[in-house]
Design a protein around this motif. Structure first.
Motif, mmCIF file in Angstrom:
data_model
loop_
_atom_site.group_PDB
_atom_site.id
_atom_site.type_symbol
_atom_site.label_atom_id
_atom_site.label_comp_id
_atom_site.label_asym_id
_atom_site.label_seq_id
_atom_site.Cartn_x
_atom_site.Cartn_y
_atom_site.Cartn_z
ATOM 1 N N MET A 1 5.942 19.964 21.012
ATOM 2 C CA MET A 1 6.686 21.064 21.651
ATOM 3 C C MET A 1 7.544 21.569 20.871
ATOM 4 O O MET A 1 7.549 21.726 19.716
ATOM 5 N N GLU A 2 8.226 22.463 21.432
ATOM 6 C CA GLU A 2 9.026 23.694 20.837
ATOM 7 C C GLU A 2 10.490 23.213 20.873
ATOM 8 O O GLU A 2 10.952 23.255 22.111
ATOM 9 N N TYR A 3 11.281 23.310 19.721
ATOM 10 C CA TYR A 3 12.844 22.985 19.755
ATOM 11 C C TYR A 3 13.383 24.167 19.298
ATOM 12 O O TYR A 3 13.141 24.774 18.427
ATOM 13 N N VAL A 4 14.051 24.798 20.259
ATOM 14 C CA VAL A 4 14.911 26.107 20.036
ATOM 15 C C VAL A 4 16.636 25.741 20.234
ATOM 16 O O VAL A 4 16.865 25.565 21.222
ATOM 17 N N GLY A 5 17.227 25.776 19.126
ATOM 18 C CA GLY A 5 18.456 25.160 19.333
ATOM 19 C C GLY A 5 19.688 26.306 18.527
ATOM 20 O O GLY A 5 19.189 26.950 17.533
ATOM 21 N N ARG A 6 20.823 26.080 18.813
ATOM 22 C CA ARG A 6 21.836 26.657 17.882
ATOM 23 C C ARG A 6 23.262 26.241 18.026
ATOM 24 O O ARG A 6 23.392 25.575 19.428
ATOM 25 N N VAL A 7 24.056 26.328 17.278
ATOM 26 C CA VAL A 7 25.455 25.821 17.471
ATOM 27 C C VAL A 7 26.123 27.022 18.390
ATOM 28 O O VAL A 7 26.085 28.123 17.802
ATOM 29 N N PRO A 8 26.898 26.389 19.207
ATOM 30 C CA PRO A 8 27.499 27.462 20.309
ATOM 31 C C PRO A 8 28.838 28.293 19.390
ATOM 32 O O PRO A 8 29.411 27.635 18.471
ATOM 33 N N ALA A 9 29.096 29.353 20.033
ATOM 34 C CA ALA A 9 30.287 29.944 19.422
ATOM 35 C C ALA A 9 31.638 29.225 19.710
ATOM 36 O O ALA A 9 31.792 28.345 20.533
ATOM 37 N N PRO A 10 32.805 29.588 18.556
ATOM 38 C CA PRO A 10 33.836 28.881 18.946
ATOM 39 C C PRO A 10 34.250 29.113 20.244
ATOM 40 O O PRO A 10 34.112 30.265 20.754
ATOM 41 N N PRO A 11 35.142 28.182 20.916
ATOM 42 C CA PRO A 11 35.771 26.981 20.491
ATOM 43 C C PRO A 11 34.985 25.933 20.618
ATOM 44 O O PRO A 11 35.094 24.759 20.385
ATOM 45 N N LEU A 12 33.811 26.273 21.376
ATOM 46 C CA LEU A 12 32.655 25.151 21.658
ATOM 47 C C LEU A 12 32.165 24.322 20.673
ATOM 48 O O LEU A 12 31.887 23.190 20.540
ATOM 49 N N ASP A 13 32.168 24.944 19.320
ATOM 50 C CA ASP A 13 31.666 24.334 18.158
ATOM 51 C C ASP A 13 32.449 23.117 17.685
ATOM 52 O O ASP A 13 31.956 22.186 16.903
#
Length: 280
Positions: A1-13
């Motif tokens: 499987m492929e996992y594509v992830g990222r930290v969301p922009a503030p203030p969600l982080d």
């Protein structure tokens, strides 16, 4: 499987470790998942997923759409469809609180359909994503939904939990809860009450889960492992303490876990989360 992830922009982080897309054919369809320092949102864009609680009194569930999960204090088992397509959120343990109008205790050790928490949101997300949206576009749609759901003002006690929970995270659970309360200028009972309100469990339980996560991440299955040397840096009194907690959280002894990890190494491209293991 492929996992594509990222930290969301503030203030969600402040509340979310990452948002991600998971697509493809799983190497192992059934995974045993121990307690980890996260709450979850899954929006299923593929076939049905099945979940089993390690508590045999809890009936299994089948999800074709999506589900929320609060912090888990025991392991559960998930069975992926033959081809996976889902978008999800790894909330910090306290991070789900400002997004849902539901007591955190009602999400602890439970899976709850998304539409029971966010009414009529799944159809909107699915309509925007469609069948061919890229991972980047899919993550943007989910991040927009999260931003629209974030409460404008923090509820009572959330700032306290954010501050003290951040210290628990920084020290990987190896911090006395009494010291957290003293540093915040509150009683231990008050701190525990606020954690139960926003996390669903006490700060002591959150520290245990972070401590276990640090232990898992410190294990290199390609090398000899001296569990007694890992115990103290991870915050355990001794190897016996580590072994009891390991069995409680995974259903395996440390030696059994290591043997499984060597037989089934993690997939490349996945985040550094070596807790879940194939269920034999």
């Amino acid at each position: 499987m492929e996992y594509v992830g990222r930290v969301p922009a503030p203030p969600l982080d402040r509340f979310i470790d990452d948002i991600y897309c998971l697509t493809g054919e799983p190497s192992h369809r059934r995974m045993n998942v121990p307690p980890m320092p996260s709450a979850h949102l899954f929006v299923n864009l593929g076939g049905p997923a099945r979940l089993w609680d390690s508590d045999p009194s809890v009936p299994p569930a089948v999800f074709t759409d999506g589900w929320f999960m609060g912090v888990w204090t025991r392991r559960f088992l998930v069975e992926y469809p033959t081809r996976v397509r889902l978008v999800g959120v790894h909330f910090k343990p306290w991070g789900i609180s400002p997004f849902v109008d539901l007591p955190a205790t009602e999400l602890r050790d439970r899976w709850v359909p998304v539409d029971a928490v966010w009414q009529r949101s799944l159809d909107r997300i699915r309509n925007q994503v469609g069948d061919i949206a890229s991972a980047t576009e899919t993550l943007r749609v989910l991040e927009d939904e999260l931003r629209s759901r974030l409460a404008e003002a923090p509820s009572r006690g959330l700032d306290l939990v954010l501050h003290t929970g951040g210290l628990v995270e920084t020290f990987h659970g190896a911090v006395p809860v009494g010291a957290l309360a003293d540093a915040a200028g509150v009683s231990g009972n008050h701190l525990a009450t606020q954690f139960k309100s926003h996390v669903g469990v006490t700060p002591k339980r959150v520290a245990r889960i972070y401590r276990f996560a640090r232990l898992i991440l410190s294990v290199d299955a390609l090398r000899p492992v001296d569990w007694s040397e890992l115990a103290h840096p991870a915050g355990y009194f001794d190897q016996a303490h580590l072994s009891r907690e390991f069995k409680d959280f995974t259903g395996h002894t440390p030696t059994e876990y290591l043997a499984l990890r060597r037989r089934f190494p993690g997939e490349q491209g996945f985040p550094p989360d070596r807790g879940p293991m194939p269920a034999e």
